[in-house]
Design an enzyme around this catalytic site. Structure first.
Site, mmCIF file in Angstrom:
data_model
loop_
_atom_site.group_PDB
_atom_site.id
_atom_site.type_symbol
_atom_site.label_atom_id
_atom_site.label_comp_id
_atom_site.label_asym_id
_atom_site.label_seq_id
_atom_site.Cartn_x
_atom_site.Cartn_y
_atom_site.Cartn_z
ATOM 1 N N ARG A 1 -5.657 0.478 -6.777
ATOM 2 C CA ARG A 1 -4.416 1.022 -6.211
ATOM 3 C C ARG A 1 -3.918 2.214 -7.014
ATOM 4 O O ARG A 1 -3.260 3.103 -6.491
ATOM 5 C CB ARG A 1 -3.311 -0.045 -6.186
ATOM 6 C CG ARG A 1 -3.482 -1.118 -5.126
ATOM 7 C CD ARG A 1 -2.181 -1.894 -4.965
ATOM 8 N NE ARG A 1 -2.366 -3.182 -4.319
ATOM 9 C CZ ARG A 1 -2.386 -3.377 -2.999
ATOM 10 N NH1 ARG A 1 -2.224 -2.351 -2.192
ATOM 11 N NH2 ARG A 1 -2.552 -4.581 -2.496
ATOM 12 N N GLY B 1 0.780 -1.232 0.000
ATOM 13 C CA GLY B 1 0.000 0.000 0.000
ATOM 14 C C GLY B 1 0.810 1.279 0.000
ATOM 15 O O GLY B 1 0.342 2.317 -0.474
ATOM 16 N N PHE C 1 -13.868 2.243 4.955
ATOM 17 C CA PHE C 1 -12.891 1.598 4.097
ATOM 18 C C PHE C 1 -12.586 2.499 2.903
ATOM 19 O O PHE C 1 -13.491 2.993 2.247
ATOM 20 C CB PHE C 1 -13.392 0.232 3.620
ATOM 21 C CG PHE C 1 -12.303 -0.602 3.024
ATOM 22 C CD1 PHE C 1 -11.429 -1.309 3.840
ATOM 23 C CD2 PHE C 1 -12.125 -0.649 1.653
ATOM 24 C CE1 PHE C 1 -10.398 -2.070 3.292
ATOM 25 C CE2 PHE C 1 -11.094 -1.401 1.087
ATOM 26 C CZ PHE C 1 -10.232 -2.114 1.914
ATOM 27 N N VAL C 2 -11.310 2.723 2.654
ATOM 28 C CA VAL C 2 -10.928 3.615 1.557
ATOM 29 C C VAL C 2 -10.028 2.899 0.553
ATOM 30 O O VAL C 2 -9.356 1.925 0.887
ATOM 31 C CB VAL C 2 -10.203 4.883 2.080
ATOM 32 C CG1 VAL C 2 -11.147 5.750 2.895
ATOM 33 C CG2 VAL C 2 -8.967 4.528 2.892
ATOM 34 N N GLU D 1 4.017 4.455 5.734
ATOM 35 C CA GLU D 1 2.793 3.667 5.637
ATOM 36 C C GLU D 1 1.713 4.418 4.863
ATOM 37 O O GLU D 1 1.712 5.646 4.804
ATOM 38 C CB GLU D 1 2.249 3.366 7.046
ATOM 39 C CG GLU D 1 2.555 1.969 7.536
ATOM 40 C CD GLU D 1 1.717 0.875 6.873
ATOM 41 O OE1 GLU D 1 1.214 1.077 5.755
ATOM 42 O OE2 GLU D 1 1.574 -0.186 7.496
ATOM 43 N N ASP D 2 0.800 3.646 4.294
ATOM 44 C CA ASP D 2 -0.352 4.242 3.635
ATOM 45 C C ASP D 2 -1.411 4.636 4.652
ATOM 46 O O ASP D 2 -1.934 5.737 4.637
ATOM 47 C CB ASP D 2 -0.943 3.264 2.608
ATOM 48 C CG ASP D 2 -1.130 1.851 3.172
ATOM 49 O OD1 ASP D 2 -0.758 1.599 4.337
ATOM 50 O OD2 ASP D 2 -1.646 0.989 2.438
ATOM 51 N N ASP E 1 -6.040 -0.764 -1.806
ATOM 52 C CA ASP E 1 -6.827 -1.608 -2.711
ATOM 53 C C ASP E 1 -8.099 -2.138 -2.084
ATOM 54 O O ASP E 1 -8.246 -2.198 -0.867
ATOM 55 C CB ASP E 1 -5.994 -2.824 -3.116
ATOM 56 C CG ASP E 1 -5.843 -3.801 -1.937
ATOM 57 O OD1 ASP E 1 -5.348 -3.374 -0.878
ATOM 58 O OD2 ASP E 1 -6.255 -4.963 -2.061
ATOM 59 N N ASP F 1 -4.794 1.791 10.887
ATOM 60 C CA ASP F 1 -6.165 1.505 11.310
ATOM 61 C C ASP F 1 -6.142 1.198 12.801
ATOM 62 O O ASP F 1 -6.268 2.091 13.634
ATOM 63 C CB ASP F 1 -6.706 0.345 10.470
ATOM 64 C CG ASP F 1 -8.188 0.102 10.702
ATOM 65 O OD1 ASP F 1 -8.786 0.784 11.553
ATOM 66 O OD2 ASP F 1 -8.756 -0.780 10.038
HETATM 67 P P1 XMP Z 1 -3.622 -2.023 11.418
HETATM 68 O O1 XMP Z 1 -2.747 -3.014 12.105
HETATM 69 O O2 XMP Z 1 -3.243 -0.601 11.692
HETATM 70 O O3 XMP Z 1 -3.457 -2.346 9.898
HETATM 71 O O4 XMP Z 1 -5.077 -2.278 11.694
HETATM 72 C C1 XMP Z 1 -3.344 -1.385 8.915
HETATM 73 C C2 XMP Z 1 -3.434 -2.099 7.601
HETATM 74 O O5 XMP Z 1 -4.803 -2.432 7.345
HETATM 75 C C3 XMP Z 1 -5.127 -2.233 6.001
HETATM 76 N N1 XMP Z 1 -6.243 -1.250 5.956
HETATM 77 C C4 XMP Z 1 -6.841 -0.805 4.843
HETATM 78 N N2 XMP Z 1 -6.617 -1.081 3.546
HETATM 79 N N3 XMP Z 1 -8.364 0.412 2.940
HETATM 80 C C5 XMP Z 1 -7.394 -0.476 2.600
HETATM 81 O O6 XMP Z 1 -7.204 -0.718 1.408
HETATM 82 C C6 XMP Z 1 -8.656 0.727 4.219
HETATM 83 O O7 XMP Z 1 -9.558 1.526 4.475
HETATM 84 C C7 XMP Z 1 -7.838 0.078 5.223
HETATM 85 N N4 XMP Z 1 -7.842 0.157 6.578
HETATM 86 C C8 XMP Z 1 -6.842 -0.670 6.992
HETATM 87 C C9 XMP Z 1 -3.881 -1.721 5.347
HETATM 88 O O8 XMP Z 1 -3.241 -2.810 4.715
HETATM 89 C C10 XMP Z 1 -2.997 -1.214 6.461
HETATM 90 O O9 XMP Z 1 -1.623 -1.343 6.204
HETATM 91 MG MG MG Z 2 -4.961 -4.224 1.325
#
Ligand code: XMP
Ligand code: MG
Length: 184
Positions: free
Chosen positions: A169, A48, A156-157, A103-104, A163, A107
């Site tokens: 992506r 990401g 969710f984004v 990081e992208d 993705d 969460d």
């Molecule tokens: P944590 O451990 O912080 O994990 O819960 C973060 C990872 O969760 C994925 N993630 C998302 N991926 N849209 C996505 O495409 C979202 O809204 C989203 N929220 C969490 C992502 O891989 C991130 O590194």
């Molecule tokens: Mg993903």
């Protein structure tokens, strides 16, 4: 890819291209101020973070090297468990390096909290975190994030590296998907 290509699948644009660019410029300036006289090792978290890594790094003037890690959080579906498995490790030793994890999105924060401890245990001189997006859940975990692009709602984004089932992506902005995309 742009909004037109998304058709009815796009619900809304949360952060547009200009906002991303502007914020990355500000973050890079903060990083330059904080790392004067030190070389940075940018560690991108695959997959990401590729867009943030590419765009943020090009705005940083401080000398830097790049490396990549791929990790996966064990756990059911979309919830991360905090138990992390390394799928691809760094190619270089981080001992004595000033590591800046890129990081992208954060969460739950569990993945990053684990990653930071892991890199610290390898003897990095410092470990900081830069993330483009942060969700409200992250506040519950004690993970100190030095550079945050945008605080976003708990939705969710996709786009800008993120993705849904490996799609979207390459969207240049961050957006949300219409419910029908999820089969809803
Ligand atoms: P944590 O451990 O912080 O994990 O819960 C973060 C990872 O969760 C994925 N993630 C998302 N991926 N849209 C996505 O495409 C979202 O809204 C989203 N929220 C969490 C992502 O891989 C991130 O590194
Ligand atoms: Mg993903």
């Amino acid at each position: 890819m742009d909004a037109t290509d998304m058709g009815q699948d796009l619900k809304s644009i949360l952060v547009d291209e200009a906002e991303l660019d502007q914020r990355l410029t500000e973050m890079a300036a903060e990083i330059d101020r904080d790392y004067v006289g030190r070389e940075i090792l940018l560690v991108g978290v695959l997959r990401g973070a590729i867009m943030v890594m590419a765009d943020l790094s090009r705005k940083i003037h401080t000398p830097l090297k790049m490396d990549w890690m791929a990790v996966s959080s064990y756990g059911s579906g979309t919830k991360s468990s905090g138990v992390v498995r390394i799928l691809k490790d760094l190619d270089n030793d981080v001992h004595g390096k000033h590591v800046l994890i890129v990081e992208d999105i954060i969460d739950s924060g569990l993945t990053l909290s684990w990653l930071r401890k892991n890199l610290e245990s390898r003897g990095a001189a410092s470990v900081q975190i830069a993330t483009m997006l942060r969700k409200p859940e992250a506040a519950k975990v004690e993970v100190d994030v030095a550079y945050v692009g945008f605080e976003i709602p708990n939705e969710f984004v996709v786009g800008y590296g993120l993705d849904y089932a490996e799609n979207y992506r390459h969207l240049p902005f961050v957006g949300t998907l219409a419910p029908h995309v999820y089969g809803g």
